[in-house]
Design a protein around this motif. Structure first.
Motif, PDB file in Angstrom:
ATOM      1  N   PRO A 104       0.945  -1.316  -0.169  1.00 54.49           N
ATOM      2  CA  PRO A 104      -0.192   0.081  -0.199  1.00 54.49           C
ATOM      3  C   PRO A 104       0.954   1.305   0.027  1.00 54.49           C
ATOM      4  N   TYR A 105       0.295   2.304  -0.538  1.00 57.46           N
ATOM      5  CA  TYR A 105       1.138   3.531  -0.626  1.00 57.46           C
ATOM      6  C   TYR A 105       0.139   4.608  -0.555  1.00 57.46           C
ATOM      7  N   ASP A 106       0.935   5.879  -0.175  1.00 56.32           N
ATOM      8  CA  ASP A 106       0.218   7.086  -0.474  1.00 56.32           C
ATOM      9  C   ASP A 106       0.870   8.280  -1.208  1.00 56.32           C
ATOM     10  N   ILE A 107       0.197   9.010  -1.672  1.00 57.99           N
ATOM     11  CA  ILE A 107       0.783  10.062  -2.516  1.00 57.99           C
ATOM     12  C   ILE A 107       0.079  11.363  -2.001  1.00 57.99           C
ATOM     13  N   ALA A 108       1.072  12.210  -1.656  1.00 64.00           N
ATOM     14  CA  ALA A 108       0.740  13.525  -0.947  1.00 64.00           C
ATOM     15  C   ALA A 108       1.544  14.914  -1.630  1.00 64.00           C
ATOM     16  N   LYS A 109       0.686  15.752  -1.795  1.00 62.10           N
ATOM     17  CA  LYS A 109       1.175  17.109  -2.234  1.00 62.10           C
ATOM     18  C   LYS A 109       1.501  17.873  -1.102  1.00 62.10           C
ATOM     19  N   LEU A 110       2.919  18.119  -0.918  1.00 62.59           N
ATOM     20  CA  LEU A 110       3.295  18.944   0.200  1.00 62.59           C
ATOM     21  C   LEU A 110       3.466  20.516  -0.186  1.00 62.59           C
ATOM     22  N   GLY A 111       3.304  20.960  -1.300  1.00 59.85           N
ATOM     23  CA  GLY A 111       3.520  22.294  -1.711  1.00 59.85           C
ATOM     24  C   GLY A 111       3.141  22.372  -3.235  1.00 59.85           C
ATOM     25  N   GLU A 112       3.636  23.439  -3.687  1.00 55.93           N
ATOM     26  CA  GLU A 112       3.310  23.789  -5.186  1.00 55.93           C
ATOM     27  C   GLU A 112       3.926  22.842  -6.089  1.00 55.93           C
ATOM     28  N   ASP A 113       5.068  22.583  -5.875  1.00 53.94           N
ATOM     29  CA  ASP A 113       6.163  21.551  -6.548  1.00 53.94           C
ATOM     30  C   ASP A 113       6.609  20.419  -5.817  1.00 53.94           C
TER      31      ASP A 113
ATOM     32  N   ALA B 259      15.290   9.691  -0.536  1.00 51.13           N
ATOM     33  CA  ALA B 259      14.354   8.518  -0.474  1.00 51.13           C
ATOM     34  C   ALA B 259      15.036   8.122   1.010  1.00 51.13           C
ATOM     35  N   SER B 260      13.934   7.662   1.932  1.00 49.29           N
ATOM     36  CA  SER B 260      14.547   7.047   3.309  1.00 49.29           C
ATOM     37  C   SER B 260      13.547   5.922   3.530  1.00 49.29           C
ATOM     38  N   LEU B 261      13.880   5.271   4.570  1.00 46.21           N
ATOM     39  CA  LEU B 261      13.256   3.981   5.090  1.00 46.21           C
ATOM     40  C   LEU B 261      13.212   4.165   6.656  1.00 46.21           C
ATOM     41  N   VAL B 262      12.284   4.163   7.045  1.00 47.25           N
ATOM     42  CA  VAL B 262      12.057   4.447   8.544  1.00 47.25           C
ATOM     43  C   VAL B 262      10.901   3.699   9.181  1.00 47.25           C
ATOM     44  N   ASP B 263      11.075   2.857  10.005  1.00 50.62           N
ATOM     45  CA  ASP B 263      10.012   2.103  10.651  1.00 50.62           C
ATOM     46  C   ASP B 263       9.002   1.271   9.570  1.00 50.62           C
ATOM     47  N   GLY B 264       9.551   0.702   8.623  1.00 48.88           N
ATOM     48  CA  GLY B 264       8.913  -0.010   7.790  1.00 48.88           C
ATOM     49  C   GLY B 264       8.079   0.888   6.692  1.00 48.88           C
ATOM     50  N   LEU B 265       8.291   2.216   6.592  1.00 48.50           N
ATOM     51  CA  LEU B 265       7.839   3.336   5.687  1.00 48.50           C
ATOM     52  C   LEU B 265       8.734   3.700   4.888  1.00 48.50           C
ATOM     53  N   LEU B 266       8.733   3.529   3.498  1.00 43.77           N
ATOM     54  CA  LEU B 266       9.580   3.814   2.428  1.00 43.77           C
ATOM     55  C   LEU B 266       9.071   5.207   2.079  1.00 43.77           C
ATOM     56  N   THR B 267       9.709   6.479   2.115  1.00 41.73           N
ATOM     57  CA  THR B 267       9.531   7.800   1.796  1.00 41.73           C
ATOM     58  C   THR B 267      10.337   8.335   0.553  1.00 41.73           C
ATOM     59  N   VAL B 268       9.763   8.398  -0.464  1.00 40.24           N
ATOM     60  CA  VAL B 268      10.346   9.079  -1.532  1.00 40.24           C
ATOM     61  C   VAL B 268       9.619  10.373  -1.861  1.00 40.24           C
ATOM     62  N   ASP B 269      10.545  11.435  -1.612  1.00 39.66           N
ATOM     63  CA  ASP B 269      10.172  12.806  -2.125  1.00 39.66           C
ATOM     64  C   ASP B 269      10.665  13.178  -3.201  1.00 39.66           C
ATOM     65  N   LEU B 270       9.569  13.937  -4.089  1.00 38.70           N
ATOM     66  CA  LEU B 270       9.797  14.352  -5.317  1.00 38.70           C
ATOM     67  C   LEU B 270       9.632  15.875  -5.411  1.00 38.70           C
ATOM     68  N   ARG B 271      10.487  16.641  -6.498  1.00 41.12           N
ATOM     69  CA  ARG B 271      10.132  17.910  -6.695  1.00 41.12           C
ATOM     70  C   ARG B 271       9.998  18.365  -8.367  1.00 41.12           C
ATOM     71  N   ARG B 272       9.043  18.864  -8.658  1.00 40.16           N
ATOM     72  CA  ARG B 272       9.073  19.511  -9.879  1.00 40.16           C
ATOM     73  C   ARG B 272       9.956  20.642 -10.140  1.00 40.16           C
ATOM     74  N   GLU B 273      10.866  20.726 -11.120  1.00 39.77           N
ATOM     75  CA  GLU B 273      11.954  21.884 -11.325  1.00 39.77           C
ATOM     76  C   GLU B 273      11.630  22.152 -12.756  1.00 39.77           C
ATOM     77  N   LEU B 274      11.152  23.149 -13.004  1.00 38.34           N
ATOM     78  CA  LEU B 274      11.116  23.437 -14.182  1.00 38.34           C
ATOM     79  C   LEU B 274      12.072  24.648 -14.713  1.00 38.34           C
TER      80      LEU B 274
END
Length: 158
Positions: A38-47, A111-126
């Motif tokens: 299972p996974y979540d996708i979150a928008k943290l800011g404009e980009d 990307a980081s792996l903490v307590d069984g949760l893999l977190t991948v941070d993405l950024r749109r850079e125009l």
């Protein structure tokens, strides 16, 4: 009954939209639903975006994250040999591969792996040349040879 859309007419009249139409076509295809992990996708800011995947039981050496052009692939493969005989196996530990289609200019920041949760941070850079820019309007002079002509007409009262 037909369950897919035919985008052929749009291919004939649209130029440069091939990738978008291919993505729509691929999204409309019915595929077997794979809900693990299972996974979540979150928008943290404009980009800024974040993908969080629950990968309990997988370590850093068991996971691989690759980005090729506009495709992010997260895969997991257990390396250890487990010779135990299970009476019940409720913790999913099989190999997986999850694909995410990325928009243009979206890059993996970390990307980081903490307590069984893999977190991948993405950024749109125009790139600078693609960002909106303001065009200054200067006070110009009339073009040479362009004179304002006035047409006068005599009106008679009726």
């Amino acid at each position: 009954m037909r369950t897919t859309f035919d985008f052929t007419p749009l291919f004939r009249s649209g130029i440069g939209f091939d990738r978008m139409l291919n993505a729509l076509e691929a999204a409309s295809r019915v595929e077997a639903i794979n809900s693990w992990p299972p996974y979540d996708i979150a928008k943290l800011g404009e980009d800024d975006y974040r993908i969080t995947m629950a990968v309990a039981g997988f370590g850093q050496d068991d996971l691989t994250i690759t980005q090729e052009h506009n495709m992010l692939v997260v895969s997991g493969q257990k390396n250890g040999d487990d010779n135990a005989q299970y009476l019940h196996r409720g913790i999913a530990g099989g190999a997986f591969q999850r694909r995410f289609e990325l928009a243009d200019h979206v890059k993996v920041v970390q990307a980081s792996l903490v307590d069984g949760l893999l977190t991948v941070d993405l950024r749109r850079e125009l790139p600078e040349e693609m960002k909106p820019r303001r065009i200054e309007i200067g006070a110009g002079h009339a073009l040479p040879g362009a004179e304002t002509k006035q047409i006068e007409a005599d009106r008679q009262a009726a």
